[in-house]
Design a protein around this motif. Sequence first.
Motif, short mmCIF file in Angstrom:
data_model
loop_
_atom_site.label_atom_id
_atom_site.label_comp_id
_atom_site.label_asym_id
_atom_site.label_seq_id
_atom_site.Cartn_x
_atom_site.Cartn_y
_atom_site.Cartn_z
N ASP A 54 8.54 -10.59 -22.37
CA ASP A 54 7.99 -11.80 -21.81
C ASP A 54 8.59 -12.99 -22.56
O ASP A 54 9.09 -12.84 -23.68
CB ASP A 54 6.46 -11.79 -21.96
N LYS A 58 3.30 -11.70 -11.92
CA LYS A 58 2.35 -10.98 -12.75
C LYS A 58 0.93 -11.40 -12.35
O LYS A 58 0.71 -12.56 -12.02
CB LYS A 58 2.57 -11.33 -14.23
N PRO A 59 -0.03 -10.48 -12.28
CA PRO A 59 -0.07 -9.11 -12.82
C PRO A 59 0.47 -8.02 -11.91
O PRO A 59 0.30 -6.84 -12.20
CB PRO A 59 -1.56 -8.91 -13.07
N HIS A 60 1.10 -8.37 -10.80
CA HIS A 60 1.73 -7.37 -9.95
C HIS A 60 2.86 -6.68 -10.72
O HIS A 60 3.51 -7.30 -11.57
CB HIS A 60 2.30 -8.05 -8.70
N TYR A 87 8.30 -6.26 -13.64
CA TYR A 87 8.77 -5.24 -14.59
C TYR A 87 9.55 -4.13 -13.90
O TYR A 87 10.50 -3.58 -14.46
CB TYR A 87 7.60 -4.70 -15.41
N GLU A 97 4.48 -8.31 -24.58
CA GLU A 97 3.74 -9.35 -23.86
C GLU A 97 2.74 -10.04 -24.80
O GLU A 97 2.41 -9.50 -25.86
CB GLU A 97 2.96 -8.74 -22.69
N THR A 111 -2.58 -10.98 -18.33
CA THR A 111 -1.90 -10.95 -17.04
C THR A 111 -0.57 -10.22 -17.15
O THR A 111 -0.24 -9.36 -16.32
CB THR A 111 -1.67 -12.38 -16.53
N GLY A 112 0.21 -10.56 -18.17
CA GLY A 112 1.51 -9.91 -18.35
C GLY A 112 1.38 -8.45 -18.71
O GLY A 112 2.15 -7.61 -18.22
N ARG A 132 -0.98 -6.39 -17.89
CA ARG A 132 -1.36 -5.64 -16.69
C ARG A 132 -0.16 -5.40 -15.79
O ARG A 132 -0.02 -4.33 -15.18
CB ARG A 132 -2.45 -6.38 -15.93
N SER A 133 0.72 -6.38 -15.69
CA SER A 133 1.94 -6.22 -14.89
C SER A 133 2.80 -5.09 -15.43
O SER A 133 3.27 -4.23 -14.69
CB SER A 133 2.72 -7.54 -14.89
N ALA A 134 3.04 -5.11 -16.75
CA ALA A 134 3.89 -4.10 -17.36
C ALA A 134 3.28 -2.71 -17.24
O ALA A 134 3.97 -1.74 -16.90
CB ALA A 134 4.14 -4.45 -18.82
N THR A 143 3.48 -0.71 -23.39
CA THR A 143 3.43 -2.15 -23.64
C THR A 143 2.81 -2.48 -24.99
O THR A 143 1.74 -1.99 -25.33
CB THR A 143 2.62 -2.84 -22.53
#
Length: 238
Positions: free
Chosen positions: A12, A144-146, A150, A168, A172-173, A175-177, A184
């Motif tokens: 990130d 992010k968070p989709h 990543y 991260e 939010t980040g 959760r995306s990863a 993570t």
Amino acid sequence: MPPLLPAAVLWDMDGTLVDSEHYWIAEEFALVESFGGQWSLDHAHELVGSALLDSAAYIIDHTPVTLSPEAVVARLVAGVAERLAQEVPWRAGARELLAAVGAAGVPSALVTMSYAVLARLLVDAAGPGLIHAVVSGDDVAHGKPHPEPYLRAAAALGAHPGDCIAIEDSFTGARSAVAAGVPTIVVPHIVSVPEWPGTVQVATLEGRTLEDLMDLTSCLRHRDPRAQSSAGVGRPTT
């Protein structure tokens, strides 16, 4: 047998590699106040790690700002770009760790909800050969968070997400990863981050080595990392 290196490290940007969240917050205050409104740190902290258009929608919903979401983003990006052009405020230990990852022959990708113009400033500041791919907020359909950011970063480097390491600073980040299947490491900065399956937390990157990253994420790997996948990008978890 020497420890197996990760296929890639996926970084990130804001709050993780660089201490730039205060740049964004300053620009948010300036924007809202220019329309006669009031902003707060509580509002600003709600936006940490979010996609810029989502942040813009939040600002419009909570203040007198009458610009379109795209115009809000343009104002914020221009202001932050001007600040970054003057100084890139690296987080403690981040630049050294980025260089150590590169020296070990492990590729790095930048996975940021900032736009490409800002990511380019960081890539240039990092120096040649240290960041091999960039996924920015204006590259993706879902921020992010989709998991899309990543997943795209891992694919750009030809790596399986589960063989990579993400770093991260925001929930939010993270959760995306994790949704993309990437082990993570979370380094909380502006806001606290709750413990989350698939993540491990550290207070700082200062003094950390690539071996530390591998040790920290060893408990997060659910398959033999030596079994390199031939399937390309992994399936997002739910």
